[in-house]
Design an enzyme around this catalytic site. Structure first.
Site, short mmCIF file in Angstrom:
data_model
loop_
_atom_site.label_atom_id
_atom_site.label_comp_id
_atom_site.label_asym_id
_atom_site.label_seq_id
_atom_site.Cartn_x
_atom_site.Cartn_y
_atom_site.Cartn_z
CB VAL A 1 2.32 -3.84 7.77
CG1 VAL A 1 2.72 -4.28 9.17
CG2 VAL A 1 1.21 -4.71 7.22
CB CYS A 2 5.18 -1.11 10.34
SG CYS A 2 6.44 -0.44 11.44
CB SER A 3 7.78 2.38 8.23
OG SER A 3 8.47 1.18 7.94
CB THR B 1 2.83 4.71 10.73
OG1 THR B 1 3.99 3.96 10.34
CG2 THR B 1 3.28 5.99 11.43
#
Length: 338
Positions: A103-105, A123
């Site tokens: 998830v994300c970074s 990302t």
């Protein structure tokens, strides 16, 4: 049937929604056992100060038996990917897991293990350039909300983790279950559009010379004007060929692509700030017809102008649009695919 085992990886400075959002999706679906692992068992402080209890540390949890590994993101990921024990545990869990997700970074921690080499990933839009620069063997595409490449799933920022989790539930349990979870949590089963409709403007380059600055000023002063290369060259006092080369070098995109981006942003402001018909907005912003505006919105933002207006319109009067366009393409006719 035995519950599928989801293992979330957290660390000091993680983003709490990256954990709690997907966790709620899996819990609502049923059929999953969710564990949380951190460098050490016990309380882990998120970037916002929220404390979450990690039931396991990497030293006491066997990475084998993980069905789906989910690595969360957050500001602490840069320090976390320097933790050799954590990276080694994630690599071992990823090697044996049926699915691997970030998830994300959190994608940076996964990338440190090498599991993303040669794969297409996404990302948060703000870290796209960093990811591509630091991991040239990874194919980075930051328009989609989430990307699946084989058994590896990656998602954009924060709430996109819930979109990813819904997709994983649908993959496991079918559309009907995922749809019911989405209804219960008041979510899109499939959110329309990509990150480009939500991210903050990425106007990182400014003209460095007066001729290009004159052309840019003319574009912003009247987005709906003709703005062909000959007219812009006249504003700049350069030949069309010279302006094309100078503009592209200074602005990171050719004039036609830049003009289209400014026109779309002007249309976004008009759509969210008033009741003017879409046809009139299209003409005023330089698109000639509503159909041209519609096709451009679909290509750039992934939504129709009417849907954009319905989603982002302010009841308090005109506002700046919440959705800029992300990185510019090489020319005005190129699009991005999710």
């Amino acid at each position: 049937m035995t519950d599928r085992r989801i293992v979330f990886v957290v660390f000091d400075g993680f983003q709490p929604l990256d954990l709690t959002g997907p966790h709620e999706v899996f819990h609502s679906a049923g059929g999953y056992t969710c564990d949380v692992v951190a460098p050490r068992a016990g309380p882990v402080r998120s970037v916002s100060g929220l404390l979450v209890h990690a039931g396991h540390g990497v030293a006491d949890l066997d990475p084998a038996g993980t069905d789906t590994l989910v690595v969360v993101g957050g500001q602490g990921v840069d320090r976390a990917r320097e933790d050799a024990d954590l990276v080694a545990w994630v690599a071992a869990a990823a090697a044996g897991a049926r699915r691997v997700a970030s998830v994300c970074s959190g994608v940076f921690l996964l990338a440190a293990t090498g599991v993303l080499d040669g794969r297409r990933v996404t990302t948060h839009w703000a870290r796209e350039e960093q990811l591509a620069r630091e991991h040239p063997g990874v194919r980075v595409d930051c328009d989609p909300i989430f990307v699946r490449d084989g058994r590896v799933w990656t998602s954009a920022g924060v709430t996109a983790g819930m979109d990813l989790a819904l997709a994983l539930v649908e993959d496991d349990l079918g559309r009907d279950v995922a749809h019911e979870v989405a209804r219960r949590l008041v979510l899109f089963l499939r959110r329309p559009g990509g990150q480009s409709q939500f991210s903050v403007a990425l106007w990182s380059r400014q003209p460095s010379t007066d001729p290009v600055r004159a052309a840019v000023t003319a574009i912003h002063a009247d987005p709906g004007a003709r703005h062909d290369i000959a007219g812009l060259a006249a504003h700049a006092g350069l030949s069309p060929r010279h302006l094309q080369r100078r503009f592209t070098a200074e602005m990171g995109a050719p004039p036609a692509a830049y003009v289209e981006r400014v026109r779309v942003e002007a249309a976004q402001r008009a759509l969210t700030g008033g009741d003017e018909p879409v046809e009139a907005i299209a003409r005023r912003c330089g698109f000639a017809t509503a159909e041209t505006l519609r096709r451009t919105f679909h290509r750039r933002l992934g939504v129709a102008p009417s849907d954009y207006r319905a989603r982002f319109r302010s009841t308090a009067g005109p506002v700046e649009p919440p959705g800029p366009l992300g990185p510019l393409p090489d020319d005005a006719e190129e699009g991005r695919t999710a």
